[in-house]
Design a protein around this motif. Sequence first.
Motif, PDB file in Angstrom:
ATOM      1  N   ARG A 277       0.845  -1.189   0.000  1.00  0.00           N
ATOM      2  CA  ARG A 277       0.000   0.000   0.000  1.00  0.00           C
ATOM      3  C   ARG A 277       0.880   1.238   0.000  1.00  0.00           C
ATOM      4  NH1 ARG A 277      -4.096   0.438   4.695  1.00  0.00           N
ATOM      5  NH2 ARG A 277      -4.754   2.199   3.416  1.00  0.00           N
ATOM      6  N   LEU A 278       0.418   2.287  -0.658  1.00  0.00           N
ATOM      7  CA  LEU A 278       1.144   3.547  -0.706  1.00  0.00           C
ATOM      8  C   LEU A 278       0.462   4.554   0.218  1.00  0.00           C
ATOM      9  CD1 LEU A 278       1.816   3.843  -4.550  1.00  0.00           C
ATOM     10  CD2 LEU A 278       3.339   2.954  -2.773  1.00  0.00           C
ATOM     11  N   PHE A 279       1.269   5.256   0.993  1.00  0.00           N
ATOM     12  CA  PHE A 279       0.777   6.292   1.899  1.00  0.00           C
ATOM     13  C   PHE A 279       1.480   7.603   1.555  1.00  0.00           C
ATOM     14  CE2 PHE A 279       0.141   2.338   4.093  1.00  0.00           C
ATOM     15  CZ  PHE A 279      -1.032   2.499   4.814  1.00  0.00           C
ATOM     16  N   GLY A 280       0.731   8.708   1.561  1.00  0.00           N
ATOM     17  CA  GLY A 280       1.312  10.008   1.273  1.00  0.00           C
ATOM     18  C   GLY A 280       1.653  10.159  -0.194  1.00  0.00           C
ATOM     19  N   SER A 281       2.309  11.263  -0.507  1.00  0.00           N
ATOM     20  CA  SER A 281       2.693  11.538  -1.891  1.00  0.00           C
ATOM     21  C   SER A 281       3.867  12.496  -1.898  1.00  0.00           C
ATOM     22  CB  SER A 281       1.517  12.142  -2.669  1.00  0.00           C
ATOM     23  OG  SER A 281       1.126  13.370  -2.072  1.00  0.00           O
ATOM     24  N   GLY A 282       4.524  12.583  -3.015  1.00  0.00           N
ATOM     25  CA  GLY A 282       5.630  13.519  -3.161  1.00  0.00           C
ATOM     26  C   GLY A 282       6.935  12.924  -2.665  1.00  0.00           C
ATOM     27  N   GLY A 283       7.989  13.192  -3.405  1.00  0.00           N
ATOM     28  CA  GLY A 283       9.310  12.726  -3.004  1.00  0.00           C
ATOM     29  C   GLY A 283       9.465  11.233  -3.201  1.00  0.00           C
ATOM     30  N   THR A 284      10.626  10.738  -2.854  1.00  0.00           N
ATOM     31  CA  THR A 284      10.911   9.308  -2.978  1.00  0.00           C
ATOM     32  C   THR A 284      10.231   8.534  -1.858  1.00  0.00           C
ATOM     33  OG1 THR A 284      13.067   9.808  -3.947  1.00  0.00           O
ATOM     34  CG2 THR A 284      12.755   7.582  -3.070  1.00  0.00           C
ATOM     35  N   SER A 285       9.540   7.482  -2.196  1.00  0.00           N
ATOM     36  CA  SER A 285       8.839   6.684  -1.194  1.00  0.00           C
ATOM     37  C   SER A 285       9.820   5.824  -0.399  1.00  0.00           C
ATOM     38  CB  SER A 285       7.804   5.774  -1.858  1.00  0.00           C
ATOM     39  OG  SER A 285       6.763   6.522  -2.428  1.00  0.00           O
ATOM     40  N   ARG A 286       9.715   5.898   0.911  1.00  0.00           N
ATOM     41  CA  ARG A 286      10.447   4.972   1.765  1.00  0.00           C
ATOM     42  C   ARG A 286       9.737   3.625   1.741  1.00  0.00           C
ATOM     43  NH1 ARG A 286      14.000   7.114   5.701  1.00  0.00           N
ATOM     44  NH2 ARG A 286      14.204   9.375   5.578  1.00  0.00           N
ATOM     45  N   LYS A 287      10.499   2.560   1.888  1.00  0.00           N
ATOM     46  CA  LYS A 287       9.926   1.220   1.837  1.00  0.00           C
ATOM     47  C   LYS A 287       9.951   0.605   3.230  1.00  0.00           C
ATOM     48  CE  LYS A 287      11.162   0.511  -2.999  1.00  0.00           C
ATOM     49  NZ  LYS A 287      11.886  -0.325  -3.991  1.00  0.00           N
ATOM     50  N   LEU A 288       8.749   0.482   3.815  1.00  0.00           N
ATOM     51  CA  LEU A 288       8.583  -0.098   5.140  1.00  0.00           C
ATOM     52  C   LEU A 288       7.928  -1.460   5.011  1.00  0.00           C
ATOM     53  CD1 LEU A 288       8.422   0.042   8.300  1.00  0.00           C
ATOM     54  CD2 LEU A 288       6.197   1.177   7.988  1.00  0.00           C
ATOM     55  N   TRP A 289       8.552  -2.464   5.618  1.00  0.00           N
ATOM     56  CA  TRP A 289       7.966  -3.797   5.631  1.00  0.00           C
ATOM     57  C   TRP A 289       7.520  -4.125   7.046  1.00  0.00           C
ATOM     58  CZ3 TRP A 289      11.501  -7.524   2.312  1.00  0.00           C
ATOM     59  CH2 TRP A 289      11.569  -7.023   1.002  1.00  0.00           C
ATOM     60  N   ILE A 290       6.305  -4.662   7.173  1.00  0.00           N
ATOM     61  CA  ILE A 290       5.770  -5.109   8.451  1.00  0.00           C
ATOM     62  C   ILE A 290       5.638  -6.626   8.404  1.00  0.00           C
ATOM     63  CG2 ILE A 290       3.871  -4.978  10.096  1.00  0.00           C
ATOM     64  CD1 ILE A 290       5.177  -2.313   9.776  1.00  0.00           C
ATOM     65  N   ALA A 291       6.227  -7.307   9.373  1.00  0.00           N
ATOM     66  CA  ALA A 291       6.155  -8.769   9.410  1.00  0.00           C
ATOM     67  C   ALA A 291       5.806  -9.221  10.820  1.00  0.00           C
ATOM     68  CB  ALA A 291       7.478  -9.385   8.958  1.00  0.00           C
ATOM     69  N   GLY A 292       5.165 -10.375  10.915  1.00  0.00           N
ATOM     70  CA  GLY A 292       4.789 -10.898  12.216  1.00  0.00           C
ATOM     71  C   GLY A 292       3.623 -11.857  12.080  1.00  0.00           C
ATOM     72  N   ASP A 293       2.845 -11.981  13.159  1.00  0.00           N
ATOM     73  CA  ASP A 293       1.712 -12.893  13.149  1.00  0.00           C
ATOM     74  C   ASP A 293       0.399 -12.122  13.024  1.00  0.00           C
ATOM     75  OD1 ASP A 293       1.438 -11.750  15.618  1.00  0.00           O
ATOM     76  OD2 ASP A 293       1.618 -13.607  16.761  1.00  0.00           O
ATOM     77  N   SER A 294      -0.684 -12.652  13.608  1.00  0.00           N
ATOM     78  CA  SER A 294      -1.995 -12.040  13.441  1.00  0.00           C
ATOM     79  C   SER A 294      -2.090 -10.650  14.063  1.00  0.00           C
ATOM     80  CB  SER A 294      -3.083 -12.943  14.039  1.00  0.00           C
ATOM     81  OG  SER A 294      -2.787 -13.254  15.393  1.00  0.00           O
ATOM     82  N   LEU A 295      -1.300 -10.379  15.105  1.00  0.00           N
ATOM     83  CA  LEU A 295      -1.306  -9.047  15.702  1.00  0.00           C
ATOM     84  C   LEU A 295      -0.737  -8.030  14.713  1.00  0.00           C
ATOM     85  CD1 LEU A 295      -0.394  -8.157  19.339  1.00  0.00           C
ATOM     86  CD2 LEU A 295       0.489  -6.777  17.455  1.00  0.00           C
ATOM     87  N   ALA A 296       0.400  -8.356  14.098  1.00  0.00           N
ATOM     88  CA  ALA A 296       0.991  -7.472  13.097  1.00  0.00           C
ATOM     89  C   ALA A 296       0.110  -7.357  11.861  1.00  0.00           C
ATOM     90  CB  ALA A 296       2.377  -7.984  12.708  1.00  0.00           C
ATOM     91  N   TYR A 297      -0.609  -8.425  11.539  1.00  0.00           N
ATOM     92  CA  TYR A 297      -1.510  -8.449  10.382  1.00  0.00           C
ATOM     93  C   TYR A 297      -2.711  -7.540  10.599  1.00  0.00           C
ATOM     94  CZ  TYR A 297      -4.583 -10.471   6.795  1.00  0.00           C
ATOM     95  OH  TYR A 297      -5.422 -10.662   5.719  1.00  0.00           O
TER      96      TYR A 297
END
Length: 265
Positions: A4-24
């Motif tokens: 999913r993309l959040f915000g706009s403008g400039g170079t997008s930072r790449k954030l990965w979220i990993a884990g179980d059902s709580l992180a999901y």
Amino acid sequence: GSVRLFGSGGTSRKLWIAGDSLAYGLGVEANETLGAHLSQSITRQTGGGVETRQLAVPGAGYCTVVQRVAGAMVKNRPDVVLLVLSADDLEERLMLSVQGQLVAPPDLASGRVTRYLVQRSWFANLLWFRLTAWRESSQQSKRFVGQETQDDFRSAMAELNRRVSASGGRLAVSIVEPPGMPHCSGSLMQERCEWLKADMVTMSRLLDQAGVTHQMVQGIWGRSMEFIVPRERGMAQRGMLAMHPSAAGHAKLAEEIWPFLASSM
């Protein structure tokens, strides 16, 4: 994982979220999850966009979590990987309830003969567990995690940290206490909750040994039902452990994790 993309403008930072059902974010809407809140915090701080990759898997233990991140790195490179580990994620197995007691699984048995017996005989398993629990309690410990499991966890986290760093990214780990922990009551459930608290301490120690940046998130929930997903509030009222935060719980958790994540970016 989904992106999913959040915000706009400039170079997008790449954030990965990993884990179980709580992180999901099981039980809440996509825009109410921890990952969504953290992504919005990044856009507010930087003014740029964020590309958030959701790699969490409901029911996953640490091994599945690490495999998901490693698999995604074959064709993609993150700026930051946030592993959100729940209190029970040191396990890759089910605990069994036998006559009101939690029975450790047979693969924790040491010795070929003992392991053979406890895998094939319910009575031998029960007897072995009783003796093991008695020995552990005499040593003032109510929980035992096999040394092989600990070694594998430490090795997996160290290797993932090496891979993420080699790709130019940062790995950060948050160990999160379930929102229902303050409501645990009764001998069986209190015993399980104490075991999970011990597992959190064990994970923190192993992450220290692996050289992985991490934080412990505990003591933030209080006894309010507001932070527990609605369908699990009945469980919490009966003293059983509710694992999943509500939308308000995800927002509170994001507030707690954000300073730690910001320092890792």
